[in-house]
Structure formats: C-alpha cells, structure tokens
Design a protein around this motif. Structure first.
Motif, short mmCIF file in Angstrom:
data_model
loop_
_atom_site.label_atom_id
_atom_site.label_comp_id
_atom_site.label_asym_id
_atom_site.label_seq_id
_atom_site.Cartn_x
_atom_site.Cartn_y
_atom_site.Cartn_z
N LEU A 230 79.15 9.01 61.47
CA LEU A 230 79.92 10.23 61.54
C LEU A 230 81.38 10.37 61.06
CD1 LEU A 230 79.84 13.41 62.30
CD2 LEU A 230 80.24 12.78 64.86
N ASN A 231 82.28 9.40 61.54
CA ASN A 231 83.73 9.42 61.21
C ASN A 231 83.82 8.99 59.81
OD1 ASN A 231 84.42 9.66 63.79
ND2 ASN A 231 84.97 7.40 64.42
N ALA A 232 82.87 8.07 59.07
CA ALA A 232 82.84 7.81 57.78
C ALA A 232 82.64 9.05 56.92
CB ALA A 232 81.94 6.77 57.28
N THR A 233 81.76 10.36 57.27
CA THR A 233 81.31 11.12 56.64
C THR A 233 82.77 12.38 56.93
OG1 THR A 233 79.07 11.12 57.47
CG2 THR A 233 79.82 13.26 56.73
N ILE A 234 83.18 12.45 57.81
CA ILE A 234 84.31 13.09 58.20
C ILE A 234 85.51 12.86 57.06
CG2 ILE A 234 86.24 13.98 59.69
CD1 ILE A 234 84.27 13.81 62.08
N LEU A 235 85.77 11.53 56.81
CA LEU A 235 86.78 10.86 56.29
C LEU A 235 86.45 11.29 54.66
CD1 LEU A 235 89.53 9.47 56.05
CD2 LEU A 235 88.13 7.15 55.82
N ILE A 236 85.45 10.82 54.32
CA ILE A 236 84.93 10.96 52.77
C ILE A 236 85.02 12.48 52.56
CG2 ILE A 236 83.10 10.65 51.08
CD1 ILE A 236 82.37 8.06 52.60
N PHE A 237 84.23 13.32 53.12
CA PHE A 237 84.28 14.67 53.01
C PHE A 237 85.47 15.28 52.68
CE2 PHE A 237 79.94 16.94 54.17
CZ PHE A 237 79.42 16.08 53.45
N ASN A 238 86.68 15.14 53.73
CA ASN A 238 87.87 15.78 53.58
C ASN A 238 88.84 15.22 52.50
OD1 ASN A 238 88.46 17.57 56.00
ND2 ASN A 238 87.18 16.04 57.01
N ILE A 239 88.88 13.70 52.05
CA ILE A 239 89.44 13.22 51.07
C ILE A 239 88.92 13.81 49.82
CG2 ILE A 239 89.70 11.18 49.60
CD1 ILE A 239 89.74 9.51 52.15
N ILE A 240 87.71 14.03 49.66
CA ILE A 240 87.26 14.54 48.26
C ILE A 240 87.60 16.30 48.35
CG2 ILE A 240 85.00 15.30 47.18
CD1 ILE A 240 83.71 12.88 47.94
N ILE A 241 87.44 16.80 49.46
CA ILE A 241 87.97 18.10 49.43
C ILE A 241 89.32 18.36 48.97
CG2 ILE A 241 88.15 20.60 50.84
CD1 ILE A 241 85.76 19.54 52.26
N PHE A 242 90.13 17.68 49.61
CA PHE A 242 91.67 17.61 49.39
C PHE A 242 91.92 17.45 47.77
CE2 PHE A 242 92.76 17.21 54.20
CZ PHE A 242 93.18 18.46 54.02
N LEU A 243 91.18 16.15 47.44
CA LEU A 243 91.35 16.05 45.75
C LEU A 243 90.96 17.35 45.14
CD1 LEU A 243 90.27 12.28 45.81
CD2 LEU A 243 92.45 13.07 45.47
#
Length: 283
Positions: A230-243
């Motif tokens: 879940l933490n990995a999903t949160i991290l990857i999702f948000n990094i991609i969105i911010f990019l």
C-alpha cells in the motif's frame, strides 16, 4: 479506480486505432462519449495510473494473485499501445520513472540476500530484453511516437518546456497579476500556469496545498511502515502524478479532472493515516 479512470481514453484511442490504424497524420483523438476532439496531451493524461503498473508489479511480491498480475499486465500493454498511438513521450517517461521508484523501494525494504536474487533476475531480464527484443522506431505501431522521437530536436529541454518555464518565472516578477496565453501559450507546469491565469496569489495558495499534500503523504508512509504494498502504491502514484503536474497545465485544461482525482487520493491517504494513528494510540 485508476484503471476505471482510464477507460474513456482506452475506448477513445482504441476505436481510433481500429478505424485508422497506428499510421495517421494527426494525434488528435475523438472522445468516445462526447465525440469532441482532444489533443494527445489531454488524452494521454488518463493513462497516468496505468503507467504505474510496471512499478507496482515490481513491489507486489505476494500481495497480488497470479490472475491479478496477468490482468494488470494486459491492461498495461493495451494502455501502452494507446500511448504509442498518441505519441506521448510524457507517459513513457512516467512508466520508466514508476519502474525506477519500484526498484529502489523494493531494494530498501529487503535484506541483502533477497536483493541479490532480485537484482540477478532483473539483470537476466535486461540482458534478454536488450539481446532478443528489437525496438524499431519505424514500426507501424510506433509510427507516432517514433516520428516524434526521431524528428524532435528539443528532448533535452523537455520538449521545449524549459524555455516556457524560464519565461514564466520572469513573468512572476514582471507580471505578478498574470499574463495572456497568447504571449507564449501554456507554461506547461501546474504552478506556473496557475500564476498565469490567477496571479501569484493563486500560485502561492496551490504551492501551500502542495506542501501539505506532500507532508500528508510522508506522514502516511511513516505511520504505516508494515503496509509495504500500500505504501509503495501511494508513493508511486503520487510521484507520477506530481511529474505529470510538473510538465502540463492543469486548472485551465482537461487535466483538471486529474487534479480532482489527486484530491480524492489525498482524502484516502489522510483517512488512512488518521486510522493508523488511532490504532497506534489505542494500543
């Protein structure tokens, strides 16, 4: 939810491919529901979450069943073909970044032996990919993307965006109350485009919101350290969105829907963090 978010784009681009194939002159796609034409940039933004699938598969370990992984792989391949038709370099970069974050996150969470096995498998896959998978930029399915990659002379400037960012930063001081889009078009950055349309005050407010969003994400990752996937999903999702936010306009473009989805994710993260804190204090 991310996959559901992409359904409109998959149907729109998918039917475009069925009707005209990959080799077409324009990159504008007719919307499946509305029939209105949309630029490739706007249509490509719907694939943001699907581009995170390779990174999520890397960190999934045993959290996903075999059938779930196969389904995600199929969805990613379909999305990737749609991205090829759109010729979206941004989405390709997001997918690569998701893989990179997934690898780093997994390496940090495992012991040395597990990391050695993981890196060995990864090295074998890279070797096989380099030696046995041929990527021909002149291939039909890569016609739009391949043409943009071969003809573009501004890849080093993020598709000419660095010049737009530079001009926008100058305008922050020279024209703090905003400037016309006719001056040089979009700034191709959510924060700078907000200043263009809503003055530096609006930019300041969205920057404050961004700061608290990042703070919320970090707290959620710290409070639930055992929730690896879940933490990995949160991290990857948000990094991609911010990019995605960093290289495209948002508030005065079709990408505004992505910002709304981002707010929904922030609400989930906030509620998740609060529940984790409550469970910790009750124990």
């Amino acid at each position: 939810m991310g996959i559901i978010y992409s359904v409109t784009a998959i149907l729109s681009v998918g039917f475009n491919i069925i009707e005209g194939g990959f080799i077409q002159v324009g990159r504008t796609i007719e919307g499946f529901w509305s029939g209105r034409e949309r630029l490739a940039t706007a249509m490509g933004a719907y694939f943001v979450f699907n581009m995170s699938i390779p990174g999520l598969l890397i960190v999934s370990k045993k959290n996903l069943s075999l059938w779930s992984k196969l389904l995600l792989i199929i969805i990613f391949i379909i999305s990737l073909l749609c991205v090829f038709r759109l010729g979206s370099r941004t989405q390709i970069v997001l997918a690569i970044m998701g893989v990179f974050v997934g690898i780093i996150y997994r390496l940090k969470s495992q012991n040395a032996i597990s990391n050695f096995k993981f890196m060995a498998v990864l090295a074998i896959l890279i070797f096989l990919g380099i030696n046995y998978i041929s990527i021909d930029l002149d291939a039909e399915y890569l016609s739009s993307l391949g043409r943009r990659l071969q003809e573009s002379d501004n890849a080093g400037s993020a598709g000419g965006r660095t010049e737009l960012w530079s001009k926008s930063i100058e305008n922050l001081f020279e024209k703090p109350f905003g400037w016309s889009i006719n001056e040089f078009g979009y700034s191709h950055n959510m924060w700078l485009d907000t200043a263009r349309t809503g003055t530096v005050i609006s930019m300041f407010l969205i920057t404050v919101f961004t700061f608290f969003a990042v703070k919320n994400i970090v707290k959620a990752l710290r409070v639930g350290k055992d929730a690896f996937f879940l933490n990995a999903t949160i991290l990857i999702f948000n990094i991609i969105i911010f990019l995605q936010f960093f290289v495209e306009p948002v508030f005065d473009s079709p990408l505004f829907q992505l910002f709304i989805f981002f707010c929904l994710i922030q609400g989930f993260i906030n509620e998740y963090r609060n529940k984790q804190v409550m469970e910790y204090t009750s124990d």
